[in-house]
Design a protein around this motif. Structure first.
Motif, short mmCIF file in Angstrom:
data_model
loop_
_atom_site.label_atom_id
_atom_site.label_comp_id
_atom_site.label_asym_id
_atom_site.label_seq_id
_atom_site.Cartn_x
_atom_site.Cartn_y
_atom_site.Cartn_z
N LEU A 1 -6.19 -1.47 4.34
CA LEU A 1 -5.42 -2.53 5.07
C LEU A 1 -6.35 -3.36 5.83
N ALA A 2 -7.07 -2.43 6.75
CA ALA A 2 -8.20 -3.09 7.63
C ALA A 2 -9.08 -4.01 6.84
N TYR A 3 -9.37 -3.34 5.76
CA TYR A 3 -10.64 -3.98 4.92
C TYR A 3 -10.15 -5.33 4.38
N VAL A 4 -8.97 -5.28 4.12
CA VAL A 4 -8.12 -6.49 3.57
C VAL A 4 -8.26 -7.53 4.45
N THR B 1 -19.56 -1.73 -0.37
CA THR B 1 -19.06 -3.07 -0.09
C THR B 1 -17.29 -3.37 -0.22
N GLY B 2 -16.92 -2.24 -0.65
CA GLY B 2 -15.37 -2.42 -0.64
C GLY B 2 -14.83 -1.26 0.48
N PRO B 3 -13.49 -1.25 0.48
CA PRO B 3 -12.78 -0.28 1.37
C PRO B 3 -13.72 1.00 1.48
N PRO B 4 -13.78 1.55 2.76
CA PRO B 4 -14.29 3.06 2.80
C PRO B 4 -13.47 3.94 2.35
N GLY B 5 -14.21 4.89 1.72
CA GLY B 5 -13.85 6.24 1.01
C GLY B 5 -14.42 7.30 1.47
N PHE B 6 -13.47 8.65 1.32
CA PHE B 6 -14.16 9.98 1.52
C PHE B 6 -13.74 10.83 0.59
N ARG B 7 -14.53 11.86 0.45
CA ARG B 7 -14.55 12.93 -0.56
C ARG B 7 -13.62 14.05 -0.13
N ILE B 8 -12.78 14.53 -0.93
CA ILE B 8 -12.36 15.93 -0.90
C ILE B 8 -12.63 16.52 -2.16
N GLY B 9 -13.87 17.55 -1.70
CA GLY B 9 -14.43 18.19 -2.83
C GLY B 9 -14.91 17.08 -3.85
N LYS B 10 -14.55 17.19 -5.25
CA LYS B 10 -15.26 15.89 -5.82
C LYS B 10 -14.48 14.75 -6.07
N HIS B 11 -13.37 14.77 -5.30
CA HIS B 11 -12.53 13.74 -5.47
C HIS B 11 -12.61 12.59 -4.50
N VAL B 12 -12.55 11.34 -4.73
CA VAL B 12 -12.65 10.03 -3.75
C VAL B 12 -11.38 9.71 -3.41
N ARG B 13 -11.10 9.51 -2.26
CA ARG B 13 -9.79 9.20 -1.61
C ARG B 13 -10.02 7.96 -0.49
N TYR B 14 -8.98 7.26 -0.51
CA TYR B 14 -8.98 6.19 0.68
C TYR B 14 -7.82 6.23 1.43
N ASP B 15 -7.99 5.88 2.51
CA ASP B 15 -7.12 6.14 3.65
C ASP B 15 -6.16 4.64 3.58
N PRO B 16 -4.87 4.52 3.53
CA PRO B 16 -4.20 3.27 3.12
C PRO B 16 -4.78 2.30 4.53
N ALA B 17 -4.64 3.03 5.69
CA ALA B 17 -4.62 2.24 6.82
C ALA B 17 -6.27 1.48 7.03
N GLU B 18 -7.20 2.09 6.44
CA GLU B 18 -8.48 1.62 6.17
C GLU B 18 -8.64 0.35 5.18
N ILE C 1 0.93 -1.11 0.02
CA ILE C 1 -0.06 0.01 0.02
C ILE C 1 0.78 1.13 0.00
N PRO C 2 0.68 2.02 -0.74
CA PRO C 2 1.19 3.29 -0.92
C PRO C 2 1.21 4.21 0.53
N ASP C 3 2.33 5.24 0.73
CA ASP C 3 1.98 5.94 2.12
C ASP C 3 1.61 7.42 1.73
N ARG C 4 0.27 7.40 1.14
CA ARG C 4 -0.42 8.34 0.88
C ARG C 4 -1.97 8.07 0.74
N TYR C 5 -2.73 9.22 0.60
CA TYR C 5 -4.30 8.78 0.25
C TYR C 5 -4.33 8.40 -1.03
N LEU C 6 -5.09 7.22 -1.24
CA LEU C 6 -5.16 6.56 -2.51
C LEU C 6 -6.60 6.97 -3.39
N THR C 7 -6.32 7.07 -4.54
CA THR C 7 -7.33 7.17 -5.55
C THR C 7 -8.06 5.99 -5.96
#
Length: 77
Positions: A63-66, A44-61, A15-21
């Motif tokens: 990994l927790a999903y996996v 049903t997948g890893p939880p994401g969040f919005r930054i404006g109109k962009h969706v990002r995923y926390d790498p820790a979440e 997993i990269p060390d940054r918020y994921l696209t």
């Protein structure tokens, strides 16, 4: 300005060390981008969040999903 590193160049423990696209998730899980969007739509997948109109995923979440998916598969077997 240097271009951002490719996903494969920033991987640590897979997993990269940054918020994921969504594109990053598609590369990491080797699934079509449409699958990542379907996961988000059906929640049903890893939880994401919005930054404006962009969706990002926390790498820790991610990994927790996996880890949760692995545990669920082991329990079902």
């Amino acid at each position: 300005m240097r271009p951002p590193p490719a996903v494969a160049d920033t991987l640590r423990n897979g997993i990269p060390d940054r918020y994921l696209t969504p594109e990053d998730l598609a590369v990491i899980f080797k699934v079509p981008l449409e699958t990542v969007y379907a996961w988000r739509k059906t929640r049903t997948g890893p939880p994401g969040f919005r930054i404006g109109k962009h969706v990002r995923y926390d790498p820790a979440e991610v990994l927790a999903y996996v880890a949760g998916r692995k545990d669920a598969d082991r329990a079902a077997a």
